[in-house]
Design a protein around this motif. Structure first.
Motif, PDB file in Angstrom:
ATOM      1  N   VAL A  97       4.825  -0.094   6.297  1.00 41.18           N
ATOM      2  CA  VAL A  97       3.850   0.843   5.767  1.00 41.18           C
ATOM      3  C   VAL A  97       3.321   0.273   4.473  1.00 41.18           C
ATOM      4  O   VAL A  97       4.064  -0.300   3.680  1.00 41.18           O
ATOM      5  N   SER A  98       2.022   0.411   4.242  1.00 43.29           N
ATOM      6  CA  SER A  98       1.424  -0.130   3.028  1.00 43.29           C
ATOM      7  C   SER A  98       0.471   0.893   2.431  1.00 43.29           C
ATOM      8  O   SER A  98      -0.337   1.493   3.146  1.00 43.29           O
ATOM      9  N   PHE A  99       0.617   1.126   1.118  1.00 42.27           N
ATOM     10  CA  PHE A  99      -0.284   2.019   0.394  1.00 42.27           C
ATOM     11  C   PHE A  99      -0.981   1.225  -0.707  1.00 42.27           C
ATOM     12  O   PHE A  99      -0.321   0.618  -1.549  1.00 42.27           O
ATOM     13  N   LYS A 100      -2.307   1.244  -0.705  1.00 46.09           N
ATOM     14  CA  LYS A 100      -3.055   0.626  -1.794  1.00 46.09           C
ATOM     15  C   LYS A 100      -3.640   1.691  -2.713  1.00 46.09           C
ATOM     16  O   LYS A 100      -3.719   1.505  -3.925  1.00 46.09           O
ATOM     17  N   TYR A 101      -4.029   2.796  -2.114  1.00 42.87           N
ATOM     18  CA  TYR A 101      -4.671   3.870  -2.874  1.00 42.87           C
ATOM     19  C   TYR A 101      -3.871   5.169  -2.738  1.00 42.87           C
ATOM     20  O   TYR A 101      -3.143   5.385  -1.759  1.00 42.87           O
ATOM     21  N   TRP A 102      -4.047   6.064  -3.705  1.00 40.28           N
ATOM     22  CA  TRP A 102      -3.504   7.407  -3.585  1.00 40.28           C
ATOM     23  C   TRP A 102      -4.026   8.081  -2.327  1.00 40.28           C
ATOM     24  O   TRP A 102      -3.308   8.829  -1.658  1.00 40.28           O
ATOM     25  N   ASN A 103      -5.269   7.801  -1.992  1.00 40.84           N
ATOM     26  CA  ASN A 103      -5.884   8.422  -0.807  1.00 40.84           C
ATOM     27  C   ASN A 103      -5.144   8.069   0.473  1.00 40.84           C
ATOM     28  O   ASN A 103      -5.245   8.787   1.466  1.00 40.84           O
TER      29      ASN A 103
ATOM     30  N   MET B  95     -13.998   9.955  -9.948  1.00 45.75           N
ATOM     31  CA  MET B  95     -13.889  11.011  -8.951  1.00 45.75           C
ATOM     32  C   MET B  95     -14.843  10.739  -7.795  1.00 45.75           C
ATOM     33  O   MET B  95     -15.961  10.291  -8.002  1.00 45.75           O
ATOM     34  N   GLY B  96     -14.359  10.990  -6.601  1.00 43.49           N
ATOM     35  CA  GLY B  96     -15.169  10.736  -5.419  1.00 43.49           C
ATOM     36  C   GLY B  96     -14.910   9.373  -4.822  1.00 43.49           C
ATOM     37  O   GLY B  96     -15.298   9.109  -3.687  1.00 43.49           O
ATOM     38  N   SER B  97     -14.264   8.483  -5.583  1.00 44.00           N
ATOM     39  CA  SER B  97     -13.891   7.153  -5.074  1.00 44.00           C
ATOM     40  C   SER B  97     -12.384   7.101  -4.869  1.00 44.00           C
ATOM     41  O   SER B  97     -11.642   7.951  -5.363  1.00 44.00           O
ATOM     42  N   LYS B  98     -11.924   6.088  -4.173  1.00 43.47           N
ATOM     43  CA  LYS B  98     -10.492   5.938  -3.951  1.00 43.47           C
ATOM     44  C   LYS B  98      -9.783   5.629  -5.271  1.00 43.47           C
ATOM     45  O   LYS B  98     -10.313   4.899  -6.108  1.00 43.47           O
ATOM     46  N   VAL B  99      -8.590   6.197  -5.445  1.00 42.77           N
ATOM     47  CA  VAL B  99      -7.805   6.022  -6.666  1.00 42.77           C
ATOM     48  C   VAL B  99      -6.699   5.005  -6.399  1.00 42.77           C
ATOM     49  O   VAL B  99      -5.876   5.187  -5.497  1.00 42.77           O
ATOM     50  N   HIS B 100      -6.679   3.925  -7.188  1.00 42.80           N
ATOM     51  CA  HIS B 100      -5.677   2.878  -7.003  1.00 42.80           C
ATOM     52  C   HIS B 100      -4.291   3.346  -7.431  1.00 42.80           C
ATOM     53  O   HIS B 100      -4.147   4.034  -8.432  1.00 42.80           O
ATOM     54  N   LEU B 101      -3.283   2.942  -6.670  1.00 46.35           N
ATOM     55  CA  LEU B 101      -1.897   3.117  -7.094  1.00 46.35           C
ATOM     56  C   LEU B 101      -1.527   1.995  -8.056  1.00 46.35           C
ATOM     57  O   LEU B 101      -1.995   0.862  -7.909  1.00 46.35           O
ATOM     58  N   SER B 102      -0.700   2.302  -9.039  1.00 48.40           N
ATOM     59  CA  SER B 102      -0.207   1.266  -9.953  1.00 48.40           C
ATOM     60  C   SER B 102       0.700   0.309  -9.194  1.00 48.40           C
ATOM     61  O   SER B 102       1.315   0.677  -8.185  1.00 48.40           O
ATOM     62  N   ARG B 103       0.791  -0.948  -9.692  1.00 45.25           N
ATOM     63  CA  ARG B 103       1.614  -1.970  -9.030  1.00 45.25           C
ATOM     64  C   ARG B 103       2.573  -2.588 -10.032  1.00 45.25           C
ATOM     65  O   ARG B 103       2.213  -2.827 -11.190  1.00 45.25           O
ATOM     66  N   ASP B 104       3.811  -2.863  -9.582  1.00 43.40           N
ATOM     67  CA  ASP B 104       4.754  -3.571 -10.445  1.00 43.40           C
ATOM     68  C   ASP B 104       4.535  -5.087 -10.283  1.00 43.40           C
ATOM     69  O   ASP B 104       3.680  -5.520  -9.482  1.00 43.40           O
ATOM     70  N   PRO B 105       5.263  -5.929 -11.046  1.00 42.88           N
ATOM     71  CA  PRO B 105       5.046  -7.388 -10.950  1.00 42.88           C
ATOM     72  C   PRO B 105       5.249  -7.968  -9.555  1.00 42.88           C
ATOM     73  O   PRO B 105       4.711  -9.029  -9.235  1.00 42.88           O
TER      74      PRO B 105
END
Length: 426
Positions: free
Chosen positions: A4-10, A38-48
């Motif tokens: 499973v892979s998540f790039k965005y909160w969406n 707002m209205g665009s995809k929200v990025h998830l934070s990434r660790d190193p």
């Protein structure tokens, strides 16, 4: 386990949950500061290592939303945040294999598919349907909701109100290890993490912000249960309100305090927690008994005394107990099922139990069930003790503190004389 892979909160939250995130001023400020729109995809934070994680602000708000929606006055959102920090470092895709149980621990709160299925199937935590689709456990709101549900179960394990330490250590090692030395280090780490969490506002709510979208407008933060529900009419059906107005004592009390039909204010204490007057509480008990339980002979004063003990008449409940009668959501759902037949009111969420009539109804239903526990007619002492501490923990050999508290509460109602030596409940 399937990848499973998540790039965005969406990718990992429902639209209404994302709207609720945007509605929070701290999250909105954090997201806007890093260039999210707002209205665009929200990025998830990434660790190193490229793994997605929730910031402390995001985690605090997810936990706060889950608690406000489903576990008001039952679970501390800081507890969820601290456990998430220890279990996964706030990483939604965190996965561990437990060799002993031969099961995967998944997501922010490290919930196993087996535990999730049990919570949904047996305890009726069905806000998010996850049975048979284990990858849904990676979704932050789903995982935190189930983690909170498990903590709620631990909080009253074996019908005994448990301490925060028991809950946390049992979360880590299971109920058998809650007092074992193997979980002591986890408890100490938990206290350290919890103490270092960002400061939060009382109840983590403020004014309702301007709606960001149609779905966001439907989600309002709440204090206790809901800050907008400060009137009887906003919590109660028109039919039940008519019954209240038809009660001469209630009508007299409301008229004297200047209340008007359609906008009857709930009383509030100095901390703005809504509560019922004894006159109001007695009327609710009388109405519920007359409409739904007229054949069992239960006294309204008995219901009132129980409410005094478990909730101090606070509409949202006290501590681990929900609502006026302290009936939690899984118990209400169980009583509602067809084989028991207590369907006078529909209960779809924990917030329904902050309706005084619904809480009183299911509290009465539970007492009726206890009165014939294991197919035997039970004494008043048994029913009262079983209601407060669970039927397995009743001791009828002596007049314990629970029964004494009950008699004391009963004596606060005018109709019960102080020299009564017994109480005809059923």
């Amino acid at each position: 386990m399937a990848a499973v892979s998540f790039k965005y909160w969406n990718d990992c939250v429902d639209p209404q949950d994302l709207d609720a995130m945007w509605t929070d001023p701290d999250v909105r400020a954090e997201w806007l500061n890093v260039g999210e729109t707002m209205g665009s995809k929200v990025h998830l934070s990434r660790d190193p290592d490229g793994q997605p994680y929730l910031t402390q602000t995001e985690m605090k708000v997810v936990a706060g939303i889950i608690v406000r929606r489903h576990f008001v006055s039952q679970i501390d959102s800081d507890m969820l945040c601290a456990i998430a920090e220890l279990e996964s470092g706030r990483q939604p895709l965190a996965t561990q294999y437990n060799k002993k149980s031969k099961d995967y621990m998944m997501g922010i709160m490290q919930i196993s598919p087996k535990t999730a299925d049990w919570l949904v199937r047996d305890l009726s935590y069905q806000t998010y349907e996850v049975r048979g689709v284990s990858k849904l456990l990676y979704k932050p709101f789903v995982n935190v909701y189930l983690g909170a549900a498990y903590l709620k179960w631990l909080s009253n394990f074996e019908q005994i109100e448990r301490s925060e330490e028991f809950m946390v250590r049992a979360y880590k090692g299971g109920t058998k290890k809650a007092t074992h030395k193997s979980t002591l280090h986890y408890w100490k780490k938990y206290l350290s993490v919890k103490g270092s969490l960002p400061a939060r506002k009382v109840f983590e709510v403020g004014p309702v912000p301007i709606a960001l979208s149609a779905s966001a407008a439907a989600i309002s933060p709440r204090k206790g249960a809901n800050p907008t529900k400060t009137t009887w009419d906003s919590r109660t059906s028109p039919e039940d309100m008519e019954e209240m107005w038809n009660n001469p004592n209630v009508s007299k009390e409301w008229t004297k305090s200047g209340e008007k039909r359609g906008k009857v204010r709930l009383s509030h204490d100095t901390e703005k927690r809504p509560y019922l007057s004894r006159t109001e509480q007695r009327a609710v008990a009388e109405i519920i008994l007359a409409k739904h339980f007229s054949t069992i002979g239960l006294k309204p004063t008995v219901l009132c005394a129980i409410a005094e003990i478990v909730s101090m008449r606070f509409v949202n409940g006290v501590g681990q107990r929900t609502g006026l009668m302290g009936i939690d959501y899984p118990t209400a759902r169980w009583l509602y099922k067809e084989d028991l037949g207590y369907q006078g009111y529909i209960v779809k969420s924990v917030e329904d139990l902050t309706n005084p009539f619904i809480s009183m109804y299911f509290g009465t239903a539970y007492m009726a069930w206890l009165s014939k526990y294991e197919g035997r007619e039970r004494s008043p002492q048994f029913v009262v003790q079983a209601y407060i501490s669970g039927p397995q923990n009743v001791n009828l050999q002596e007049t314990g503190p629970i029964w004494l508290k009950f008699e004391e509460a009963l004596n606060r109602y005018e109709e019960v004389k102080k020299d009564q030596c017994s109480c005809p409940i059923l």
